[in-house]
Structures are given as structure tokens and as C-alpha cells.
Scaffold this active site. Structure first.
Site, PDB file in Angstrom:
ATOM      1  N   SER A  44      -6.710  84.161  23.854  1.00 36.02           N
ATOM      2  CA  SER A  44      -5.661  83.215  23.452  1.00 36.02           C
ATOM      3  C   SER A  44      -4.557  83.199  24.492  1.00 36.02           C
ATOM      4  O   SER A  44      -4.297  84.208  25.154  1.00 36.02           O
ATOM      5  CB  SER A  44      -5.057  83.647  22.112  1.00 36.02           C
ATOM      6  OG  SER A  44      -3.939  82.848  21.800  1.00 36.02           O
TER       7      SER A  44
ATOM      8  N   TYR B 109      -1.126  90.366  17.347  1.00 34.40           N
ATOM      9  CA  TYR B 109      -2.135  89.358  17.685  1.00 34.40           C
ATOM     10  C   TYR B 109      -2.216  89.229  19.206  1.00 34.40           C
ATOM     11  O   TYR B 109      -3.308  89.243  19.786  1.00 34.40           O
ATOM     12  CB  TYR B 109      -1.762  88.011  17.046  1.00 34.40           C
ATOM     13  CG  TYR B 109      -2.711  86.884  17.405  1.00 34.40           C
ATOM     14  CD1 TYR B 109      -3.986  86.813  16.855  1.00 34.40           C
ATOM     15  CD2 TYR B 109      -2.327  85.886  18.306  1.00 34.40           C
ATOM     16  CE1 TYR B 109      -4.855  85.783  17.189  1.00 34.40           C
ATOM     17  CE2 TYR B 109      -3.187  84.854  18.640  1.00 34.40           C
ATOM     18  CZ  TYR B 109      -4.449  84.804  18.077  1.00 34.40           C
ATOM     19  OH  TYR B 109      -5.314  83.785  18.418  1.00 34.40           O
TER      20      TYR B 109
HETATM   21  P1  NAD Z   1     -10.781  79.869  12.126  1.00 34.87           P
HETATM   22  O1  NAD Z   1     -10.005  80.644  11.126  1.00 34.87           O
HETATM   23  O2  NAD Z   1     -11.265  78.538  11.785  1.00 34.87           O
HETATM   24  O3  NAD Z   1     -12.011  80.730  12.664  1.00 34.87           O
HETATM   25  C1  NAD Z   1     -12.082  82.101  12.615  1.00 34.87           C
HETATM   26  C2  NAD Z   1     -13.351  82.464  11.887  1.00 34.87           C
HETATM   27  O4  NAD Z   1     -13.519  83.878  11.973  1.00 34.87           O
HETATM   28  C3  NAD Z   1     -13.290  82.099  10.374  1.00 34.87           C
HETATM   29  O5  NAD Z   1     -14.395  81.293  10.038  1.00 34.87           O
HETATM   30  C4  NAD Z   1     -13.311  83.456   9.679  1.00 34.87           C
HETATM   31  O6  NAD Z   1     -14.011  83.455   8.450  1.00 34.87           O
HETATM   32  C5  NAD Z   1     -14.025  84.320  10.736  1.00 34.87           C
HETATM   33  N1  NAD Z   1     -13.765  85.741  10.546  1.00 34.87           N
HETATM   34  C6  NAD Z   1     -12.578  86.344  10.270  1.00 34.87           C
HETATM   35  N2  NAD Z   1     -12.758  87.666  10.125  1.00 34.87           N
HETATM   36  C7  NAD Z   1     -14.085  87.907  10.315  1.00 34.87           C
HETATM   37  C8  NAD Z   1     -14.894  89.069  10.276  1.00 34.87           C
HETATM   38  N3  NAD Z   1     -14.373  90.273   9.988  1.00 34.87           N
HETATM   39  N4  NAD Z   1     -16.209  88.955  10.533  1.00 34.87           N
HETATM   40  C9  NAD Z   1     -16.755  87.736  10.788  1.00 34.87           C
HETATM   41  N5  NAD Z   1     -16.054  86.594  10.819  1.00 34.87           N
HETATM   42  C10 NAD Z   1     -14.725  86.675  10.574  1.00 34.87           C
HETATM   43  O7  NAD Z   1      -9.837  79.795  13.410  1.00 34.87           O
HETATM   44  P2  NAD Z   1     -10.016  79.126  14.834  1.00 34.87           P
HETATM   45  O8  NAD Z   1      -8.718  78.501  15.119  1.00 34.87           O
HETATM   46  O9  NAD Z   1     -11.260  78.322  14.933  1.00 34.87           O
HETATM   47  O10 NAD Z   1     -10.115  80.445  15.723  1.00 34.87           O
HETATM   48  C11 NAD Z   1     -11.283  80.874  16.401  1.00 34.87           C
HETATM   49  C12 NAD Z   1     -10.856  81.849  17.490  1.00 34.87           C
HETATM   50  O11 NAD Z   1     -10.006  81.188  18.427  1.00 34.87           O
HETATM   51  C13 NAD Z   1     -10.072  83.044  16.975  1.00 34.87           C
HETATM   52  O12 NAD Z   1     -10.455  84.203  17.668  1.00 34.87           O
HETATM   53  C14 NAD Z   1      -8.635  82.671  17.307  1.00 34.87           C
HETATM   54  O13 NAD Z   1      -7.815  83.805  17.474  1.00 34.87           O
HETATM   55  C15 NAD Z   1      -8.824  81.931  18.619  1.00 34.87           C
HETATM   56  N6  NAD Z   1      -7.733  81.023  18.965  1.00 34.87           N
HETATM   57  C16 NAD Z   1      -7.412  79.958  18.187  1.00 34.87           C
HETATM   58  C17 NAD Z   1      -6.357  79.122  18.565  1.00 34.87           C
HETATM   59  C18 NAD Z   1      -5.953  77.933  17.740  1.00 34.87           C
HETATM   60  O14 NAD Z   1      -4.885  77.351  18.029  1.00 34.87           O
HETATM   61  N7  NAD Z   1      -6.721  77.515  16.766  1.00 34.87           N
HETATM   62  C19 NAD Z   1      -5.641  79.379  19.743  1.00 34.87           C
HETATM   63  C20 NAD Z   1      -6.004  80.480  20.518  1.00 34.87           C
HETATM   64  C21 NAD Z   1      -7.058  81.292  20.128  1.00 34.87           C
END
Ligand code: NAD
Length: 271
Positions: free
Chosen positions: A158, A173
Site C-alpha cells: 500500500s 497498517y
Molecule cells: P477487501 O476488504 O475487499 O479485500 C480484502 C479481502 O481479504 C476480503 O475479502 C477479506 O475477507 C479477506 N481477508 C481478510 N482477512 C483474511 C484472512 N485472515 N484470511 C483470508 N482472507 C482474509 O479490500 P481491498 O480494498 O480489495 O483490499 C485488498 C488488498 O489491497 C488489501 O491487502 C489492502 O490492504 C490493499 N490495499 C487496498 C487499498 C484500497 O484503497 N482499497 C489501498 C492500498 C492497499
């Protein structure tokens, strides 16, 4: 010197295809999430895709969607904090399609608790999912990758990991996502000689439905102002933007790329 006869072959879009490859994408359950978009892109490029998540309804739907459009896929119940669950998922995918060629460590949780309110339990929870979870998955797919002398690991870090936090995630985080970059580059150094590549993506703000879910018009307005000020491309990113980058890093198109952390953030270096 490049052989002129090969120039055309080098630029063929076939380099981006993943036919015959097996991919495991963690955190791929949520329909608007980044993991789901990556899994979809890999399936469209010809890979057999394991959609793995705590959310079994989500992974089931993701797999059904891919199957309906003729792709090979499996829905997998996974908790990345549990070594036994990780072992089972990798073995189930291997029995169905063969050993994992592409691992995407995407599962993650975000917390925005300030340092003065932050307890050990929440600190550990975030580290366990975001950092240790990716490590467990890497360890599980590694023996087969080393034996075959190939593999691609993709880590979803991120922008928060570069700047001590972000809009939705605070210090712990940020620390977990900075750790992901370190692990990614360590893996690139140690595993490169075995033909295994390791690269990360550092997304900026990506709208995976979280903005709508807050249902706070004031927050939405503040966010739009922030994006207007800090993002040269003047828009919030979409999950598909991360999927395009993940497709590049998984495919032969990036065969000479390892250890990079690719920013996909609309140019928002000063958010
Ligand atoms: P999201 O919440 O839609 O996806 C995260 C997924 O991880 C969820 O489906 C959740 O059920 C799953 N998860 C959580 N804990 C888990 C576990 N213990 N075992 C298995 N699965 C688990 O969020 P997203 O925005 O699609 O994020 C995906 C990745 O991208 C994450 O790592 C997040 O930190 C990173 N990210 C997102 C953003 C953003 O703005 N959306 C920005 C930077 C980084």
C-alpha cells in the site's frame, strides 16, 4: 543487441497470457475487491484460478462467474493466519490443477486506530493478516516453485506503507505494509537464483466500495477534495487498475522484473 527478427515476438500480447498456469489469489472473495478483480483478470488470460478467502460465499460466486465464462477455477476457504488452512488450500488447488505458479498475497485488513488508543491485540491482528499471512502462503508454495525453478509472487502492499499511513489505515497498517515491501524484496534477492520472481504493488486509494459503504456525504466530499489536490490523474483508482498491474507482474511480460514495488496511485505522491 536485440535480434531484429525477434522484435515482433517480444511485443506480442501473448506475453501477457497465462495459459497453463495455476494462480492462487488470497482475499479474493469480496465482489468489488482487488483480489476478485485480479483473479478475474488471470482467468481471462487463461490461468486456472483459486479464489481464496474467509468469505466462502464470495469465493463461491467468484468461481461460478469464471466457470460460466469457460474458465478453470476453484473456490477455497482460507484463513491466512492459520498455517493448517494455508496448507490445505495449496494442496487442494494442486490436486485440482497442479502446483501453484502464481501466488498473489492480497488478503488484508485495514484499521485506523491512533497510536495512543492502539492495543497489542489489534497490532498483532493487523500484522498476522497483512504480513505473517503472506509469509505463510509463500512458505507453502515455495517447495514446488523451487523444484520447478519458476514462479511469480505478487504482494499487495500500500501507499500507506511508504508514508506512515493513509486515509483508512494508521501506523500499524502502515508498518504491516512496509513489512510487506521488505519481505517482497528479500524474497526477490533470495529466490531470484531459483527462477522465482517476487514483486509488489503499492496501490493508492482504490474504490472497492468502501467509500459508498461509509454512506457519509461529507466524507465523500472531503475525499474528492483530497483527490483533487493530491492526485495528478484527478480520480480515485479502480480495482481493475491493480489487476492490470498484477497481470503484468504474473506474466512473461515481466520476465526480467523482480524486487520492484510498483506504485499504482494516479501519481498521488503527496497525499
Ligand atoms: P477487501 O476488504 O475487499 O479485500 C480484502 C479481502 O481479504 C476480503 O475479502 C477479506 O475477507 C479477506 N481477508 C481478510 N482477512 C483474511 C484472512 N485472515 N484470511 C483470508 N482472507 C482474509 O479490500 P481491498 O480494498 O480489495 O483490499 C485488498 C488488498 O489491497 C488489501 O491487502 C489492502 O490492504 C490493499 N490495499 C487496498 C487499498 C484500497 O484503497 N482499497 C489501498 C492500498 C492497499
Amino acid at each position: 543487441m536485440q535480434d531484429e527478427n525477434n522484435v515482433e515476438a517480444v511485443w506480442l500480447p501473448d506475453s501477457f497470457r497465462l495459459d497453463g498456469k495455476v494462480a492462487l489469489v488470497t482475499g479474493a472473495g469480496y465482489e468489488k475487491g482487488i483480489g476478485r478483480a485480479i483473479g478475474r483478470a488471470y482467468a481471462a488470460a487463461g490461468a486456472a484460478v483459486g479464489f481464496a478467502d474467509l468469505d466462502s460465499v464470495g469465493t463461491h460466486n467468484a468461481a461460478r462467474e469464471v466457470r460460466e465464462s469457460g474458465g478453470e477455477t476453484l473456490s477455497l476457504d482460507l484463513d491466512v493466519t492459520d498455517p493448517r488452512s494455508v496448507t490445505e488450500v495449496v494442496s487442494e488447488l494442486k490436486s485440482a490443477f497442479g502446483p501453484v505458479d502464481i501466488l498473489v498475497n492480497n488478503a488484508g485488513i485495514t484499521r485506523s486506530t491512533s497510536l495512543w488508543d492502539l492495543g497489542f491485540e489489534e497490532f498483532d491482528e493487523v500484522m498476522n493478516v497483512n504480513l505473517r499471512g503472506g509469509f505463510l502462503c509463500l512458505k507453502e508454495v515455495l517447495p514446488d516453485m523451487m523444484e520447478r525453478g519458476s514462479g511469480s509472487i505478487i504482494w499487495i502492499s500500500s501507499q500507506a506503507g511508504r508514508q506512515g499511513g493513509g486515509i483508512f489505515g494508521s501506523s500499524h497498517y502502515a508498518a504491516s505494509k512496509a513489512g510487506v515491501m521488505g519481505l517482497c524484496q528479500g524474497a526477490a534477492r533470495e529466490l531470484g537464483p531459483y527462477g522465482i520472481r517476487s514483486n509488489a504493488i503499492a496501490p493508492g486509494l482504490i474504490d472497492t466500495g468502501i467509500i459508498a459503504r461509509t454512506s457519509d456525504p461529507q466524507f465523500e466530499q472531503r475525499l474528492n477534495e483530497l483527490v483533487g489536490q493530491s492526485t495528478p490523474l484527478r480520480q480515485v483508482g479502480g480495482a481493475e487498475h491493480i489487476a492490470y498491474a498484477a497481470l503484468y507482474l504474473a506474466s512473461e511480460a515481466s520476465a526480467y522484473t523482480t524486487g520492484v514495488v510498483l506504485d499504482v496511485n494516479g501519481g498521488a505522491y503527496f497525499a
